[in-house]
Design a protein around this motif. Structure first.
Motif, PDB file in Angstrom:
ATOM      1  N   PRO A  59       0.824  -1.199   0.000  1.00  0.00           N
ATOM      2  CA  PRO A  59       0.000   0.000   0.000  1.00  0.00           C
ATOM      3  C   PRO A  59       0.866   1.260   0.000  1.00  0.00           C
ATOM      4  O   PRO A  59       1.971   1.251   0.541  1.00  0.00           O
ATOM      5  CB  PRO A  59      -0.790  -0.095   1.298  1.00  0.00           C
ATOM      6  CG  PRO A  59      -0.413  -1.357   1.962  1.00  0.00           C
ATOM      7  CD  PRO A  59       0.713  -1.990   1.230  1.00  0.00           C
ATOM      8  N   GLU A  60       0.338   2.302  -0.615  1.00  0.00           N
ATOM      9  CA  GLU A  60       1.071   3.571  -0.612  1.00  0.00           C
ATOM     10  C   GLU A  60       1.278   4.024   0.831  1.00  0.00           C
ATOM     11  O   GLU A  60       2.367   4.430   1.219  1.00  0.00           O
ATOM     12  CB  GLU A  60       0.253   4.610  -1.386  1.00  0.00           C
ATOM     13  CG  GLU A  60       0.992   5.916  -1.575  1.00  0.00           C
ATOM     14  CD  GLU A  60       0.117   6.928  -2.285  1.00  0.00           C
ATOM     15  OE1 GLU A  60      -1.126   6.756  -2.301  1.00  0.00           O
ATOM     16  OE2 GLU A  60       0.676   7.906  -2.813  1.00  0.00           O
ATOM     17  N   SER A  61       0.213   3.908   1.622  1.00  0.00           N
ATOM     18  CA  SER A  61       0.429   4.217   3.031  1.00  0.00           C
ATOM     19  C   SER A  61      -0.526   3.418   3.921  1.00  0.00           C
ATOM     20  O   SER A  61      -1.601   3.010   3.488  1.00  0.00           O
ATOM     21  CB  SER A  61       0.317   5.712   3.311  1.00  0.00           C
ATOM     22  OG  SER A  61      -1.019   6.053   3.521  1.00  0.00           O
ATOM     23  N   ILE A  62      -0.081   3.185   5.140  1.00  0.00           N
ATOM     24  CA  ILE A  62      -0.852   2.404   6.107  1.00  0.00           C
ATOM     25  C   ILE A  62      -1.120   3.270   7.329  1.00  0.00           C
ATOM     26  O   ILE A  62      -0.222   3.971   7.815  1.00  0.00           O
ATOM     27  CB  ILE A  62      -0.053   1.154   6.553  1.00  0.00           C
ATOM     28  CG1 ILE A  62       0.260   0.251   5.357  1.00  0.00           C
ATOM     29  CG2 ILE A  62      -0.814   0.380   7.630  1.00  0.00           C
ATOM     30  CD1 ILE A  62       1.171  -0.925   5.698  1.00  0.00           C
ATOM     31  N   PHE A  63      -2.352   3.217   7.791  1.00  0.00           N
ATOM     32  CA  PHE A  63      -2.692   3.875   9.055  1.00  0.00           C
ATOM     33  C   PHE A  63      -2.723   2.793  10.131  1.00  0.00           C
ATOM     34  O   PHE A  63      -3.545   1.888  10.081  1.00  0.00           O
ATOM     35  CB  PHE A  63      -4.052   4.565   8.913  1.00  0.00           C
ATOM     36  CG  PHE A  63      -4.582   5.165  10.202  1.00  0.00           C
ATOM     37  CD1 PHE A  63      -3.736   5.763  11.128  1.00  0.00           C
ATOM     38  CD2 PHE A  63      -5.952   5.150  10.468  1.00  0.00           C
ATOM     39  CE1 PHE A  63      -4.234   6.323  12.306  1.00  0.00           C
ATOM     40  CE2 PHE A  63      -6.463   5.704  11.642  1.00  0.00           C
ATOM     41  CZ  PHE A  63      -5.591   6.283  12.561  1.00  0.00           C
TER      42      PHE A  63
END
Lengths: 255, 485
Positions: free
Chosen positions: B151-155
């Motif tokens: 993923p481009e970013s993970i929260f």
């Protein structure tokens, strides 16, 4: 326990086992002298803490290996408190109990032994030598020397330390023989690994666990455990016991 | 001689400036000024787009082997007892969490060791046939080519019960080349920040892809943009936390959740012989006591089989004595009034049942709430209020007792097992079919091994998308090579 108003000197009492012994004597109403070498703050904090709890205590600096300094301390005690009833030789030369970095038998230097001999036996000798005249004078005294159960069961061979502690036991027995006639008892308390103290901080978890594994009571000694048996030797409950060594190690050494 | 040390309990890319509030912690001769961020929704958006930008500019194209090297360098720092940040953590984490100092020192060190390079390679190899497929399209054995895209970013929504576990999640994110926004819990915000700082010492640009911020769970102003800007949400915590976060995530966005789980132990008669029984009790006590039972890996019930050198009831009594010794050695954290009340209620409930002639015995620390053992003559299954409280169930046979766990399938996790080897697979088959997803030895229940299937799932594979190029495509396209024969 009949320890009220007794004047008690504990050497090396700014922390660890010595500090626990001081607090316990104070809680029984003794007048406690907290001897220290360099931890002025800690020693004074303990004295202050004892006093806020309604006890009586004073912190006095002296290097126990230096006869002059010990004499000065004893003179100070006699001058201010009138007598000396109990001495607990608890001070030791700085020693780090680290099973991983200890010296092996083939790395030991004679100086290593000498240093421990100085700290343990010379220190006790100076203190006893200085206290003896006053104890003889009053035909009463209690001398308690802190040795180690490593002298009977070297779980880790700390050659210099344990040899010096064994010598201290020999010193104890000989002193007991000679001083009994004056109503002075001399005994030793032999703690197992005591945790937590600054000296034992580097004894890693695995070694602590292996000692616990061999110990019937399944734990390590706490400073308070050691203090209890020291008070026993200082009290009238042990009036007819001298030259003995009491193991406080949860049953690790039985003899 | 007082020393004042400022500690930032958050981390953002360096160009971001946040207002701060301070909390003072006195610890021996040191005074720590803890700097907490004051974050607005606007800040959150900026931070989220910046970590993503930094990720595309750097981490996205970094070969996996290099990522592993860099994480390993940070890990190596933490394995040095004199490393300044490790020392800071050893000092502060016990104060912040209330956990015993010695326990924190030991467990953090043990935990970090599971991220050495060799273990990271194990993580990767466990789930990818070829970890290089995180870098480029790689040929598949069945033909065609595949590449894994993280993923481009993970929260990450971290929980605060066990110090350091957040690092695991951060490392997973780095391995799949994702930017990270980590929401820490107010109860333990420190370790992930310190670890990110170590990464920055190794490679500043890498650490610029990570933001770690503490805020009060449920703050919509921050959580909504954080979710919106992330491709995947990972949430750890209580069932309640997990559900609340899930509600906020729009359909179609991936959420991985690690919610409420219960673990237990089984001790067979073979582990209760005169030479083994004490060791079994000793190890189980360790499992129950580490981090005061706050981890989902720790047992809340233990089944003890009859027919050993000690009866299940004696087992419970000796366990109680061992819990007392453990408390002396590594005292439990001080509890909130609410937590202490729930232990009192727990004790009262079973004392009352015992008075009503139920076959139950209650053992507990009489001066305080530091430990509680409830012995049941009859098999059952129950949770506890944690903080070192445990049920001991007597059973004629473990195989029979296993049925008691069946109704709790969705909550089951680890089983600490001490039986003879020939019963291992019989019990494992049985427990697996009832929902258990990990069998460990007793004494190591809290220490999951690198590469394990967390809650029965994959760690990295669940985070990535795999893209396939079918096998005839490459052959077909050869035809369009202008130079083709």
């Amino acid at each position: 326990m009949n320890l009220k108003d007794k004047v008690v000197l504990i050497t090396g009492a700014s922390r660890g086992i010595g500090a626990a012994i001081a607090r316990k004597f104070a809680s029984e109403g003794s007048f406690v002298i907290i001897n220290y070498l360099s931890n002025k703050h800690l020693a004074e904090d303990i004295a202050a803490d004892i006093e806020t709890r309604g006890g009586q205590a004073a912190a006095i600096q002296a290097d126990v290996t230096d006869f002059e300094q010990v004499n000065e301390m004893m003179a100070h005690i006699i001058e201010n408190f009138g007598t000396i009833d109990v001495v607990v030789n608890n001070a030791l030369s700085h020693y780090t109990f680290n099973p991983r970095t200890r010296k092996t038998a083939w790395e030991m230097e004679w100086d290593d032994y000498n240093q421990q001999w100085e700290g343990n036996v010379h220190g006790a000798y100076n203190i006893c030598r200085a206290a003896m005249p006053f104890m003889k004078e009053q035909m009463y005294g209690r001398i308690i020397n802190i040795v180690s159960n490593l002298i009977d069961f070297p779980v880790i061979p700390y050659h210099d330390y344990s040899t010096a502690k064994m010598a201290l036991l020999g010193f104890t027995r000989n002193l007991a023989k000679e001083l009994g006639a004056f109503g002075i008892t001399v005994n030793a308390v032999s703690p197992g690994l005591t945790y937590p103290t600054d000296s034992s901080a580097e004894t890693k978890d695995d070694v602590r666990e292996s000692i616990i594994h061999l110990t019937p009571m399944r734990r390590l000694a706490s400073p308070e455990d050691i203090a209890g048996s020291v008070l026993f030797f200082a009290s009238d409950l042990s009036a007819f016991i001298t030259g003995q060594c009491l193991h406080v190690d949860g049953g690790l050494v039985m003899k | 001689m007082s020393i004042t040390v400022e500690v930032k309990v958050y981390r953002t890319p360096i160009t971001i400036e946040l207002k701060e509030r301070e909390e003072i912690i006195e610890c021996g001769e040191s005074t720590f000024v803890m700097k907490y961020p004051i974050i607005s929704g606007e800040d959150m958006k900026n931070i989220a787009s910046l970590v993503k930008f930094n990720r595309s500019a750097y981490l996205a194209s970094m070969p996996i082997a290099q990522i592993v090297e860099k994480i390993d360098l940070a890990v190596q720092k933490w394995l040095n007892p004199d490393y300044a940040l490790r020392r800071l953590a050893e000092k502060l984490v016990p104060v912040v969490t209330g956990y015993d100092e010695e326990m924190v020192r030991l467990e953090v060190k043990r935990y970090i060791r599971t991220f050495r390079k060799k273990e990271l390679l194990r993580f990767l190899d466990e789930e990818f046939d070829q970890p290089a497929m995180l870098d480029e399209f790689r040929p598949r054995k069945t033909g065609g080519m595949s590449r894994a895209f993280g993923p481009e970013s993970i929260f990450h929504v971290f929980s605060g019960n066990v110090p350091g576990v957040q690092i695991w999640s951060l490392i997973m994110g780095l391995l799949v080349k994702s930017a990270a926004i980590g929401k820490t819990s107010m109860s333990e915000p420190l370790l992930p920040v310190l670890f990110a700082q170590s990464l920055a010492e190794v490679d500043e640009r890498l650490a610029e892809t990570i933001a770690i911020l503490p805020w009060k769970g449920g703050t919509n102003e921050l959580e909504e943009p954080a979710i919106e800007e992330s491709e995947v949400v990972i949430v750890y915590g209580s069932q309640d936390t997990v559900e609340k976060v899930k509600e906020k995530v729009p359909n179609g966005k991936r959420v991985l959740s690690y919610g409420h789980k219960i673990s237990f132990a089984m001790v067979g008669r073979e582990a209760l012989t005169p030479d083994h029984y004490y060791e079994s009790i000793h190890k189980l006590t360790e499992d129950i006591s580490v981090y005061d039972q706050q981890s989902c890996l720790t047992p809340q019930s233990v089944y003890v089989e009859e027919g050993g050198a000690i009866s299940p009831k004696q087992f419970a009594q000796m366990l109680a004595a061992e819990m007392e010794r453990y408390h002396k050695k590594k005292p439990r954290a001080k509890l909130s009034d609410e937590e202490a009340m729930s232990i009192q209620r727990f004790r009262n409930q079973y004392q009352l049942e015992a008075l009503n002639n139920r076959p139950i015995s209650v053992y507990f620390s009489s001066m305080d709430t530091s430990w509680t053992v409830i012995f049941h003559e009859e098999a059952g299954f129950a949770g506890t209020p944690l903080n070192r409280s445990i049920h001991v169930f007597s059973t004629e046979s473990l195989e029979d007792a296993a049925a008691a766990i069946k109704p709790y399938q969705q909550f089951l996790q680890s089983c600490g097992l001490a039986v003879s080897p020939n019963r291992l697979f019989i019990l494992a088959d049985l427990l697996g079919s009832y929902g258990v997803n990990r069998i460990s030895t007793i004494g190591e229940m809290n220490r999951a091994k690198p590469g394990w299937h967390h809650d029965g799932g994959f760690n990295l594979l669940d985070l990535v998308r795999i893209m396939d190029i079918e096998r005839n495509v490459e052959q077909e396209l050869e035809r369009f090579d202008p130079d083709v024969e």
